[in-house]
Design a protein around this motif. Sequence first.
Motif, PDB file in Angstrom:
ATOM      1  N   THR A  17      15.997  21.438  60.418  1.00  0.00           N
ATOM      2  CA  THR A  17      15.221  20.377  61.101  1.00  0.00           C
ATOM      3  C   THR A  17      15.476  20.425  62.602  1.00  0.00           C
ATOM      4  O   THR A  17      16.473  20.995  63.068  1.00  0.00           O
ATOM      5  N   ILE A  18      14.605  19.758  63.329  1.00  0.00           N
ATOM      6  CA  ILE A  18      14.774  19.674  64.787  1.00  0.00           C
ATOM      7  C   ILE A  18      16.028  18.862  65.110  1.00  0.00           C
ATOM      8  O   ILE A  18      16.751  19.162  66.063  1.00  0.00           O
ATOM      9  N   THR A  19      16.290  17.843  64.293  1.00  0.00           N
ATOM     10  CA  THR A  19      17.498  17.035  64.531  1.00  0.00           C
ATOM     11  C   THR A  19      18.744  17.926  64.445  1.00  0.00           C
ATOM     12  O   THR A  19      19.625  17.854  65.316  1.00  0.00           O
ATOM     13  N   HIS A  42      18.862  19.895  67.772  1.00  0.00           N
ATOM     14  CA  HIS A  42      19.322  19.158  68.964  1.00  0.00           C
ATOM     15  C   HIS A  42      20.828  18.880  68.900  1.00  0.00           C
ATOM     16  O   HIS A  42      21.549  19.040  69.883  1.00  0.00           O
ATOM     17  N   HIS A  67      12.879  12.081  73.304  1.00  0.00           N
ATOM     18  CA  HIS A  67      12.986  11.609  71.920  1.00  0.00           C
ATOM     19  C   HIS A  67      14.444  11.280  71.583  1.00  0.00           C
ATOM     20  O   HIS A  67      15.366  11.940  72.058  1.00  0.00           O
ATOM     21  N   THR A 101      16.279  11.903  69.191  1.00  0.00           N
ATOM     22  CA  THR A 101      17.107  12.992  68.651  1.00  0.00           C
ATOM     23  C   THR A 101      17.602  13.921  69.772  1.00  0.00           C
ATOM     24  O   THR A 101      18.675  14.514  69.655  1.00  0.00           O
ATOM     25  N   ASP A 137      10.582  16.150  76.100  1.00  0.00           N
ATOM     26  CA  ASP A 137       9.581  16.423  75.072  1.00  0.00           C
ATOM     27  C   ASP A 137       8.458  17.294  75.630  1.00  0.00           C
ATOM     28  O   ASP A 137       8.146  17.204  76.816  1.00  0.00           O
ATOM     29  N   SER A 188       6.105  11.972  71.820  1.00  0.00           N
ATOM     30  CA  SER A 188       5.815  11.354  70.518  1.00  0.00           C
ATOM     31  C   SER A 188       5.317   9.922  70.655  1.00  0.00           C
ATOM     32  O   SER A 188       4.775   9.371  69.702  1.00  0.00           O
ATOM     33  N   ASP A 208      11.147  19.952  73.512  1.00  0.00           N
ATOM     34  CA  ASP A 208      10.929  19.623  72.094  1.00  0.00           C
ATOM     35  C   ASP A 208       9.437  19.364  71.900  1.00  0.00           C
ATOM     36  O   ASP A 208       8.915  18.319  72.301  1.00  0.00           O
ATOM     37  N   ALA A 224       7.680  19.035  69.050  1.00  0.00           N
ATOM     38  CA  ALA A 224       7.428  18.700  67.641  1.00  0.00           C
ATOM     39  C   ALA A 224       5.958  18.337  67.407  1.00  0.00           C
ATOM     40  O   ALA A 224       5.381  18.676  66.370  1.00  0.00           O
ATOM     41  N   HIS A 225       5.359  17.639  68.376  1.00  0.00           N
ATOM     42  CA  HIS A 225       3.990  17.150  68.165  1.00  0.00           C
ATOM     43  C   HIS A 225       2.914  18.055  68.756  1.00  0.00           C
ATOM     44  O   HIS A 225       1.727  17.850  68.489  1.00  0.00           O
ATOM     45  N   SER A 233       7.623  20.654  60.180  1.00  0.00           N
ATOM     46  CA  SER A 233       7.551  19.469  59.323  1.00  0.00           C
ATOM     47  C   SER A 233       6.406  18.544  59.711  1.00  0.00           C
ATOM     48  O   SER A 233       6.099  17.624  58.965  1.00  0.00           O
ATOM     49  N   LYS A 234       5.769  18.789  60.831  1.00  0.00           N
ATOM     50  CA  LYS A 234       4.619  17.962  61.184  1.00  0.00           C
ATOM     51  C   LYS A 234       3.343  18.753  60.850  1.00  0.00           C
ATOM     52  O   LYS A 234       2.813  18.660  59.759  1.00  0.00           O
TER      53      LYS A 234
END
Length: 400
Positions: free
Chosen positions: A86-88, A91, A111, A113, A156, A160, A185, A187-188, A229-230
């Motif tokens: 995971t990204i968590t 980080h 974010h 995290t 980011d 997010s 990051d 993620a989105h 995961s997104k």
Amino acid sequence: MLDAVIDEQVGRRIRIGDHWLFDFASCNYLGFDLDQEIIDVVPEYLAKWGTHPSWSRLLGSPVLYEQIEEKTTELLGSEDTLLLPTITHIHMSVIPVLAGSGTIFLDGRAHKTIYDGAMVARGHGATVRRFRHNDHEHLRELLRASTTTPRVVALDGVNSMTGNAPDVHEFARLAREYDALLYLDDAHGFGVVGERGPDELCPYGKRGNGIVRHQGAAYDNVVLVAGFSKSYSSLLSFLALPTRLKNVLKVAAPPYLYSGPSPIASLATTLAGLEVNDTRGDRYRFDIYRQTKRVLDRLHELDIYTPNQSGYPLIEIPLANHEDIDPVGRYLFDRGIYVTMAAYPLVPKEEVGFRVQVTAANEDDQIERLCDVLGEINERFELQHEQHHELLLQARAARG
Ligand SMILES: Cc1ncc(COP(=O)(O)O)c(C=O)c1O
């Protein structure tokens, strides 16, 4: 709409108890969680590999990891990639390695995290300096004043909360000028935005290969972190990085050494998702763009303020009175609209509101219902309007 138990899902409709709602809280942007071609590949992988490898990656990685890393590297156009669950995990474990006893320059709205990763790094001897959100000049001042190395600038990609992206060129330029690493990051953004080209179907660009490619920036001095995961609906994440750094992390990042890996089903859906992204991804990105535009146009028509200036599919709608959060949440729920609630103290009082995410699997009638309900909310409750938002900003500036 917090901590809800979802009893059933049909497309982007969910059932909670006996109440059906349209789901605008999903980050499965490309709709791969519901894609039959992707779902169908899972059993053959389970038959071959079992449900879960259980080895940490250092102990042994199924060859599927190699295949995903190779494909992801090609998609991103980076030197290399490293997969972790995971990204968590990334980080928490990688930021401390990168920062050592140097300094992390952390965006004010990074974010949680990333923030937590920076705090772990601080526990290991790094210094953390925060710069005002998206403020290059403030960052430059802090960089100029810093004497310790290494230096990491962390923020980011597509944010997010606001749905907006930083100017990657400018941040990367600053990082290079001050011998720092830019740690992003996205993620989105990954899966949603990508490289631009004359044959693109919409302004999100092509291939969904993330914010660095979308803005035509280079990976020099940049570590891009994102996940499957997104957009890819799979429990897996990656760093795009130089091979030299990958080799360091293979012995220095604890999740590579000790953590249980992603389940086989997620490795399978990632591989299948990468194939589908090649063949149909741009069509889905066009759908997301079109549906998001419809919602943003509706907000504009109603003069409702949203920080979203990018047109990307995360739309935050702050309330004028933070105390209204409960009745607004109840109203949305009763009208069958499921969103992400942002309540105080999770966010500052002036940002209390709700966030809508649009995915390729949201259908036109769902978007129309959302647009209708936004009009109803606007009549029954006070939302922030452009002018109101300006006044809030002035009041905040006056408070210092
Ligand atoms: C920007 C950002 N980074 C990291 C995460 C956490 O990702 P993961 O679930 O892979 O740990 C999220 C999830 O909401 C996110 O929005």
